[in-house]
Design a protein around this motif. Structure first.
Motif, PDB file in Angstrom:
ATOM      1  N   LEU A  23     -17.216   3.522  -1.665  1.00  7.16           N
ATOM      2  CA  LEU A  23     -15.944   4.156  -2.342  1.00  7.16           C
ATOM      3  C   LEU A  23     -15.552   3.280  -3.536  1.00  7.16           C
ATOM      4  O   LEU A  23     -14.681   3.602  -4.584  1.00  7.16           O
ATOM      5  CB  LEU A  23     -14.847   3.918  -1.322  1.00  7.16           C
TER       6      LEU A  23
ATOM      7  N   THR B 209       0.848  -1.141  -0.118  1.00  5.74           N
ATOM      8  CA  THR B 209       0.102  -0.047   0.128  1.00  5.74           C
ATOM      9  C   THR B 209       0.740   1.211   0.004  1.00  5.74           C
ATOM     10  O   THR B 209       0.449   2.446  -0.240  1.00  5.74           O
ATOM     11  CB  THR B 209      -0.964   0.083   1.236  1.00  5.74           C
TER      12      THR B 209
ATOM     13  N   VAL C 221      -6.912  12.889   7.656  1.00  3.88           N
ATOM     14  CA  VAL C 221      -7.713  13.245   6.385  1.00  3.88           C
ATOM     15  C   VAL C 221      -8.617  12.247   6.235  1.00  3.88           C
ATOM     16  O   VAL C 221     -10.104  12.444   6.011  1.00  3.88           O
ATOM     17  CB  VAL C 221      -6.941  13.719   5.364  1.00  3.88           C
TER      18      VAL C 221
ATOM     19  N   LEU D 234     -12.176  10.040  -7.633  1.00  6.19           N
ATOM     20  CA  LEU D 234     -10.678  10.462  -7.415  1.00  6.19           C
ATOM     21  C   LEU D 234     -10.026   9.243  -7.130  1.00  6.19           C
ATOM     22  O   LEU D 234      -8.791   9.041  -7.692  1.00  6.19           O
ATOM     23  CB  LEU D 234     -10.878  11.412  -6.043  1.00  6.19           C
ATOM     24  N   HIS D 235     -10.387   8.219  -6.307  1.00  2.00           N
ATOM     25  CA  HIS D 235      -9.270   7.082  -6.023  1.00  2.00           C
ATOM     26  C   HIS D 235      -9.365   6.258  -7.322  1.00  2.00           C
ATOM     27  O   HIS D 235      -8.392   5.498  -7.346  1.00  2.00           O
ATOM     28  CB  HIS D 235      -9.940   6.095  -4.922  1.00  2.00           C
TER      29      HIS D 235
ATOM     30  N   LEU E 212     -15.422  11.122  -4.189  1.00  2.00           N
ATOM     31  CA  LEU E 212     -14.035  10.431  -3.690  1.00  2.00           C
ATOM     32  C   LEU E 212     -13.825   9.074  -4.277  1.00  2.00           C
ATOM     33  O   LEU E 212     -12.722   8.873  -4.408  1.00  2.00           O
ATOM     34  CB  LEU E 212     -14.224  10.161  -1.900  1.00  2.00           C
TER      35      LEU E 212
ATOM     36  N   MET F  39     -14.230   9.404   6.914  1.00  5.55           N
ATOM     37  CA  MET F  39     -14.843   8.044   7.223  1.00  5.55           C
ATOM     38  C   MET F  39     -16.102   8.350   8.263  1.00  5.55           C
ATOM     39  O   MET F  39     -17.184   8.156   8.438  1.00  5.55           O
ATOM     40  CB  MET F  39     -14.126   7.270   7.936  1.00  5.55           C
TER      41      MET F  39
ATOM     42  N   ASN G 201      -7.645  -2.278  -1.415  1.00  2.00           N
ATOM     43  CA  ASN G 201      -7.116  -1.679  -0.326  1.00  2.00           C
ATOM     44  C   ASN G 201      -7.825  -1.113   0.831  1.00  2.00           C
ATOM     45  O   ASN G 201      -7.580  -0.791   1.880  1.00  2.00           O
ATOM     46  CB  ASN G 201      -6.040  -0.534  -0.861  1.00  2.00           C
TER      47      ASN G 201
ATOM     48  N   HIS H  10      -2.208  12.278   6.690  1.00  2.00           N
ATOM     49  CA  HIS H  10      -3.117  11.792   5.949  1.00  2.00           C
ATOM     50  C   HIS H  10      -4.087  10.915   6.505  1.00  2.00           C
ATOM     51  O   HIS H  10      -5.320  10.781   6.258  1.00  2.00           O
ATOM     52  CB  HIS H  10      -2.608  10.775   4.838  1.00  2.00           C
TER      53      HIS H  10
ATOM     54  N   SER I 287       5.094  10.408  -2.951  1.00  2.00           N
ATOM     55  CA  SER I 287       5.204  11.935  -2.490  1.00  2.00           C
ATOM     56  C   SER I 287       5.513  12.172  -1.051  1.00  2.00           C
ATOM     57  O   SER I 287       5.523  13.201  -0.599  1.00  2.00           O
ATOM     58  CB  SER I 287       4.067  12.807  -2.830  1.00  2.00           C
ATOM     59  N   PHE I 288       5.315  10.943  -0.142  1.00  2.00           N
ATOM     60  CA  PHE I 288       5.149  11.189   1.252  1.00  2.00           C
ATOM     61  C   PHE I 288       6.712  11.142   1.783  1.00  2.00           C
ATOM     62  O   PHE I 288       6.769  11.168   3.107  1.00  2.00           O
ATOM     63  CB  PHE I 288       4.285  10.258   1.774  1.00  2.00           C
TER      64      PHE I 288
ATOM     65  N   LEU J 100      -7.405  -1.262   4.892  1.00  2.00           N
ATOM     66  CA  LEU J 100      -7.310  -0.103   5.588  1.00  2.00           C
ATOM     67  C   LEU J 100      -8.301  -0.125   6.704  1.00  2.00           C
ATOM     68  O   LEU J 100      -8.302   0.009   7.957  1.00  2.00           O
ATOM     69  CB  LEU J 100      -7.280   1.155   5.060  1.00  2.00           C
TER      70      LEU J 100
ATOM     71  N   TYR K 121       1.395   4.012  -3.302  1.00  2.00           N
ATOM     72  CA  TYR K 121       0.424   5.400  -3.417  1.00  2.00           C
ATOM     73  C   TYR K 121       0.877   6.639  -2.895  1.00  2.00           C
ATOM     74  O   TYR K 121       0.508   7.433  -3.398  1.00  2.00           O
ATOM     75  CB  TYR K 121      -1.159   4.981  -3.226  1.00  2.00           C
ATOM     76  N   PHE K 122       1.741   6.230  -2.094  1.00  2.00           N
ATOM     77  CA  PHE K 122       2.304   7.500  -1.397  1.00  2.00           C
ATOM     78  C   PHE K 122       3.800   7.777  -1.592  1.00  2.00           C
ATOM     79  O   PHE K 122       4.575   8.453  -0.887  1.00  2.00           O
ATOM     80  CB  PHE K 122       2.207   7.171   0.075  1.00  2.00           C
TER      81      PHE K 122
HETATM   82 ZN1  ZNH Z   1      -7.707   7.826   0.155  1.00  2.00          ZN
HETATM   83  C1  ZNH Z   1      -6.656  10.963  -0.645  1.00  2.00           C
HETATM   84  C2  ZNH Z   1     -10.363   9.307   1.803  1.00  2.00           C
HETATM   85  C3  ZNH Z   1      -8.585   4.637   1.542  1.00  2.00           C
HETATM   86  C4  ZNH Z   1      -4.659   6.544  -0.977  1.00  2.00           C
HETATM   87  N1  ZNH Z   1      -8.304   9.707   0.556  1.00  2.00           N
HETATM   88  C5  ZNH Z   1      -7.582  10.917   0.084  1.00  2.00           C
HETATM   89  C6  ZNH Z   1      -8.539  11.985   0.502  1.00  2.00           C
HETATM   90  C7  ZNH Z   1      -9.554  11.534   1.501  1.00  2.00           C
HETATM   91  C8  ZNH Z   1      -9.408  10.198   1.090  1.00  2.00           C
HETATM   92  C9  ZNH Z   1     -10.710  12.333   1.932  1.00  2.00           C
HETATM   93  C10 ZNH Z   1      -8.351  13.557   0.138  1.00  2.00           C
HETATM   94  C11 ZNH Z   1      -8.739  13.825  -0.974  1.00  2.00           C
HETATM   95  C12 ZNH Z   1      -8.893  15.267  -1.487  1.00  2.00           C
HETATM   96  O1  ZNH Z   1      -7.756  15.957  -1.128  1.00  2.00           O
HETATM   97  O2  ZNH Z   1      -9.566  15.821  -2.029  1.00  2.00           O
HETATM   98  N2  ZNH Z   1      -9.216   7.017   1.583  1.00  2.00           N
HETATM   99  C13 ZNH Z   1     -10.204   7.925   2.086  1.00  2.00           C
HETATM  100  C14 ZNH Z   1     -11.072   6.883   2.635  1.00  2.00           C
HETATM  101  C15 ZNH Z   1     -10.682   5.653   2.599  1.00  2.00           C
HETATM  102  C16 ZNH Z   1      -9.219   5.879   1.858  1.00  2.00           C
HETATM  103  C17 ZNH Z   1     -12.153   7.284   3.244  1.00  2.00           C
HETATM  104  C18 ZNH Z   1     -11.350   4.415   3.291  1.00  2.00           C
HETATM  105  C19 ZNH Z   1     -11.181   3.338   2.872  1.00  2.00           C
HETATM  106  N3  ZNH Z   1      -6.994   5.923   0.224  1.00  2.00           N
HETATM  107  C20 ZNH Z   1      -7.378   4.825   0.934  1.00  2.00           C
HETATM  108  C21 ZNH Z   1      -6.419   3.789   0.792  1.00  2.00           C
HETATM  109  C22 ZNH Z   1      -5.269   4.185  -0.060  1.00  2.00           C
HETATM  110  C23 ZNH Z   1      -5.606   5.686  -0.202  1.00  2.00           C
HETATM  111  C24 ZNH Z   1      -6.649   2.539   1.289  1.00  2.00           C
HETATM  112  C25 ZNH Z   1      -4.125   3.711  -0.623  1.00  2.00           C
HETATM  113  C26 ZNH Z   1      -3.701   2.342  -0.012  1.00  2.00           C
HETATM  114  N4  ZNH Z   1      -6.037   8.429  -0.593  1.00  2.00           N
HETATM  115  C27 ZNH Z   1      -4.848   7.832  -1.233  1.00  2.00           C
HETATM  116  C28 ZNH Z   1      -3.946   8.759  -1.795  1.00  2.00           C
HETATM  117  C29 ZNH Z   1      -4.459   9.989  -1.617  1.00  2.00           C
HETATM  118  C30 ZNH Z   1      -5.793   9.963  -1.176  1.00  2.00           C
HETATM  119  C31 ZNH Z   1      -2.513   8.344  -2.298  1.00  2.00           C
HETATM  120  C32 ZNH Z   1      -3.622  11.293  -2.093  1.00  2.00           C
HETATM  121  C33 ZNH Z   1      -2.919  11.806  -1.127  1.00  2.00           C
HETATM  122  C34 ZNH Z   1      -2.056  13.033  -1.204  1.00  2.00           C
HETATM  123  O3  ZNH Z   1      -1.981  13.848  -0.347  1.00  2.00           O
HETATM  124  O4  ZNH Z   1      -1.496  13.322  -2.312  1.00  2.00           O
END
Ligand code: ZNH
Length: 147
Positions: free
Chosen positions: A142, A39, A67, A92-93, A89, A72, A103, A64, A45-46, A107, A42-43
């Motif tokens: 989602l 998992t 957030v 977006l995912h 949302l 939730m 995933n 995050h 940039s973290f 989570l 996806y991060f």
């Molecule tokens: Zn996610 C982002 C929610 C799961 C990955 N997210 C996000 C946000 C929110 C969320 C509210 C912010 C948006 C804007 O800014 O507009 N998620 C959520 C929820 C859940 C989730 C409620 C439950 C289950 N995610 C998840 C998972 C994963 C994720 C499991 C993987 C593995 N997200 C994500 C990313 C992002 C988000 C990568 C972007 C971040 C940044 O900051 O860049």
């Protein structure tokens, strides 16, 4: 439309009263990234997520986690209409973040373990069942915009 009894709603409210989003959010996301290391992809940039310690002390992960858990929790305002509530949302995912919807369940399970660990014997089997229903409705909402 998903139906909720008065007692289920009360149970969910009781659980959420025991959940400090600022604490549980980071703990649950941290656990997910450690237990299911894929998992982490996806991060990107973290920053550094290479060790347990770096995940636990990464401020972007903590932020995050807050957030995600706040989002939730806000599902409580739309219990009977999570489908619409999480439609954007979900898109977006799916379309932008390309998060595999499997995933969401991972989570959710980490969240359940974190909450159960915190609440101990206060988290009864009946509460657990209602909580699982809440999470499965949320996860399904989602996942709705995936094609
Ligand atoms: Zn996610 C982002 C929610 C799961 C990955 N997210 C996000 C946000 C929110 C969320 C509210 C912010 C948006 C804007 O800014 O507009 N998620 C959520 C929820 C859940 C989730 C409620 C439950 C289950 N995610 C998840 C998972 C994963 C994720 C499991 C993987 C593995 N997200 C994500 C990313 C992002 C988000 C990568 C972007 C971040 C940044 O900051 O860049």
């Amino acid at each position: 439309m998903v139906e909720w009894t008065e007692s289920e709603v009360k149970t969910l409210e009781r659980i959420w009263r025991n959940v400090d989003v600022d604490v549980i959010g980071p703990l649950a996301l941290t656990r997910c990234l450690i237990v299911y290391p894929w998992t982490q992809r996806y991060f990107g940039s973290f920053g550094d997520l290479s060790t347990e310690k770096s995940i636990q002390t990464n401020p972007k992960v903590a932020n995050h986690g807050v957030v995600v858990l706040s989002s939730m929790k806000s599902a409580m305002e739309s219990l009977t209409d999570m489908k619409n509530k999480f439609s954007a949302l979900s898109t977006l995912h799916s379309e932008k973040l390309h998060v595999d919807p499997d995933n969401f369940r991972l989570l959710s399970d980490c969240l359940t373990i974190t909450v159960a660990g915190r609440m101990g014997s206060k988290f009864t089997a009946e509460m657990h069942a209602t909580w699982q229903k809440f999470l499965s409705v949320l996860v399904s909402a989602l996942g709705r915009q995936y094609h």
